[in-house]
Motif scaffolding. Structure first.
Motif, mmCIF file in Angstrom:
data_model
loop_
_atom_site.group_PDB
_atom_site.id
_atom_site.type_symbol
_atom_site.label_atom_id
_atom_site.label_comp_id
_atom_site.label_asym_id
_atom_site.label_seq_id
_atom_site.Cartn_x
_atom_site.Cartn_y
_atom_site.Cartn_z
ATOM 1 N N LYS A 167 16.523 29.012 20.120
ATOM 2 C CA LYS A 167 15.275 29.667 19.533
ATOM 3 C C LYS A 167 16.147 29.735 18.484
ATOM 4 N N TYR A 168 16.590 30.399 18.347
ATOM 5 C CA TYR A 168 17.049 30.710 16.509
ATOM 6 C C TYR A 168 17.627 29.987 15.247
ATOM 7 N N PHE A 169 18.679 28.325 16.565
ATOM 8 C CA PHE A 169 18.924 27.770 15.515
ATOM 9 C C PHE A 169 17.501 26.914 15.718
ATOM 10 N N LYS A 170 15.968 26.485 16.551
ATOM 11 C CA LYS A 170 14.738 25.746 16.073
ATOM 12 C C LYS A 170 14.493 26.800 14.691
ATOM 13 N N LYS A 171 14.785 27.745 14.951
ATOM 14 C CA LYS A 171 13.019 29.106 13.551
ATOM 15 C C LYS A 171 14.632 28.368 12.512
ATOM 16 N N ALA A 172 15.846 28.459 12.455
ATOM 17 C CA ALA A 172 16.889 28.291 10.904
ATOM 18 C C ALA A 172 16.005 27.644 10.218
ATOM 19 N N ILE A 173 16.445 25.911 10.829
ATOM 20 C CA ILE A 173 16.118 24.880 10.788
ATOM 21 C C ILE A 173 14.795 25.045 10.141
ATOM 22 N N SER A 174 13.552 25.561 10.800
ATOM 23 C CA SER A 174 12.384 25.618 9.956
ATOM 24 C C SER A 174 12.230 26.382 9.017
ATOM 25 N N LEU A 175 12.815 27.309 8.431
ATOM 26 C CA LEU A 175 12.646 27.962 6.925
ATOM 27 C C LEU A 175 13.474 27.775 6.635
ATOM 28 N N GLY A 176 14.709 27.089 6.672
ATOM 29 C CA GLY A 176 15.124 26.078 5.630
ATOM 30 C C GLY A 176 16.749 26.836 5.588
ATOM 31 N N LEU A 177 18.108 26.038 5.511
ATOM 32 C CA LEU A 177 19.394 26.582 4.988
ATOM 33 C C LEU A 177 19.496 25.184 3.921
ATOM 34 N N SER A 178 20.309 26.175 3.092
ATOM 35 C CA SER A 178 19.977 25.797 1.159
ATOM 36 C C SER A 178 21.496 24.669 1.838
ATOM 37 N N MET A 179 22.564 24.325 2.389
ATOM 38 C CA MET A 179 23.660 23.536 2.521
ATOM 39 C C MET A 179 23.277 22.492 3.817
ATOM 40 N N LYS A 180 23.309 21.441 3.567
ATOM 41 C CA LYS A 180 23.190 20.176 4.595
ATOM 42 C C LYS A 180 24.023 20.483 5.113
ATOM 43 N N HIS A 181 25.443 21.294 5.388
ATOM 44 C CA HIS A 181 26.523 21.206 5.984
ATOM 45 C C HIS A 181 25.605 22.129 7.262
ATOM 46 N N ASP A 182 25.153 23.364 6.732
ATOM 47 C CA ASP A 182 25.286 23.988 7.427
ATOM 48 C C ASP A 182 23.586 24.079 9.114
ATOM 49 N N ALA A 186 23.186 20.300 9.254
ATOM 50 C CA ALA A 186 24.097 19.569 10.478
ATOM 51 C C ALA A 186 24.003 19.932 11.677
ATOM 52 N N MET A 187 24.795 21.351 11.336
ATOM 53 C CA MET A 187 25.915 22.336 12.423
ATOM 54 C C MET A 187 24.881 22.461 13.527
ATOM 55 N N ALA A 188 23.403 23.000 12.335
ATOM 56 C CA ALA A 188 22.973 23.753 13.567
ATOM 57 C C ALA A 188 22.402 22.075 14.255
ATOM 58 N N LYS A 189 21.247 21.637 13.918
ATOM 59 C CA LYS A 189 21.474 20.383 14.562
ATOM 60 C C LYS A 189 22.213 19.985 15.295
ATOM 61 N N LEU A 190 23.199 19.628 15.818
ATOM 62 C CA LEU A 190 24.748 19.376 16.317
ATOM 63 C C LEU A 190 24.615 20.110 17.275
ATOM 64 N N ASN A 191 24.381 21.333 16.985
ATOM 65 C CA ASN A 191 24.483 22.576 18.520
ATOM 66 C C ASN A 191 23.370 22.908 18.972
ATOM 67 N N LEU A 192 22.408 22.028 18.696
ATOM 68 C CA LEU A 192 20.979 21.935 19.430
ATOM 69 C C LEU A 192 20.879 20.842 19.771
ATOM 70 N N ALA A 193 21.752 19.758 19.585
ATOM 71 C CA ALA A 193 22.086 18.120 20.091
ATOM 72 C C ALA A 193 22.685 18.661 21.579
ATOM 73 N N GLY A 194 23.659 19.663 21.554
ATOM 74 C CA GLY A 194 24.513 19.973 22.488
ATOM 75 C C GLY A 194 23.391 20.959 23.798
ATOM 76 N N ILE A 195 23.182 21.711 23.590
ATOM 77 C CA ILE A 195 21.644 22.488 23.913
ATOM 78 C C ILE A 195 21.448 21.345 24.966
ATOM 79 N N ALA A 196 20.136 20.454 23.845
ATOM 80 C CA ALA A 196 19.545 19.862 24.543
ATOM 81 C C ALA A 196 20.232 19.065 25.444
ATOM 82 N N PHE A 197 21.355 18.228 25.386
ATOM 83 C CA PHE A 197 22.353 17.684 26.170
ATOM 84 C C PHE A 197 22.165 18.320 27.449
#
Length: 192
Positions: free
Chosen positions: A105-120, A122-133
């Motif tokens: 829930k926190y990662f999805k909200k962070a992605i929807s609000l936006g993060l200024s660095m692409k690395h961050d 990417a890390m949020a999406k990677l963690n979400l991928a791990g959760i989804a897997f």
């Protein structure tokens, strides 16, 4: 926790007083006051509690990082949109070990609000991928993993992405059932 607008009001007041100091001939005081106003403008865009939480997180001190984040009582009133994204991003990182549903829930909200660095991002999406897997949503995990790989321009997450792909390939192996399982064609042959 103060509202984010108060920082701008304080900065405007300091700048006004700096201009007064310039007109009175106190140039050094005016320059020092302008620099002080710059600190408040900087803290408007980069929240001090989020910065301190990031410092604690670099030292693997999750308890200390949570303590600093808990000082932000009303994130919507105290933080600008990107800071709210990082607030949720940090909470997602800290709850990853304990509660994956809350972390998702926190990662999805962070992605929807936006993060200024692409690395961050990417890390949020990677963690979400791990959760989804881990929740057996392989297509969503694959999609998030490719998005994370595209966002990781500097290759900082290459090893983690490679490891995640290997884990996904291992888990995709044949799903064998003992007994009456198998394909429909094999079941029809056995029934004859």
């Amino acid at each position: 926790m103060y509202n984010k607008i108060i920082k701008l009001i304080i900065a405007a007041g300091i700048i006004a007083y700096a201009i007064y100091q310039f007109t009175e001939g106190y140039i050094g005081n005016g320059i020092a006051l302008i620099l002080l106003a710059g600190v408040f403008v900087f803290l408007y865009f980069k929240n001090e509690f989020i910065l301190l939480a990031f410092l604690r997180l670099r030292k693997q001190d999750f308890v200390g990082a949570k303590k600093w984040l808990d000082k932000i009582k009303n994130p919507e009133g105290a933080l600008v949109k990107k800071q709210q994204g990082y607030y949720n991003y940090l909470h997602g990182l800290m709850t990853m070990q304990d509660n994956m549903n809350e972390s998702e829930k926190y990662f999805k909200k962070a992605i929807s609000l936006g993060l200024s660095m692409k690395h961050d991002l990417a890390m949020a999406k990677l963690n979400l991928a791990g959760i989804a897997f881990s929740k057996r949503r392989k297509q969503e995990a694959q999609k998030l993993l490719t998005e994370a790989q595209q966002l990781d321009k500097h290759g900082m997450l290459t090893d983690q992405i490679k490891m995640m792909k290997q884990n996904m390939k291992r888990a995709v192996g044949p799903n064998q059932h003992y007994g009456a399982g198998g394909s429909l064609r094999a079941q029809k042959r056995r029934s004859r």
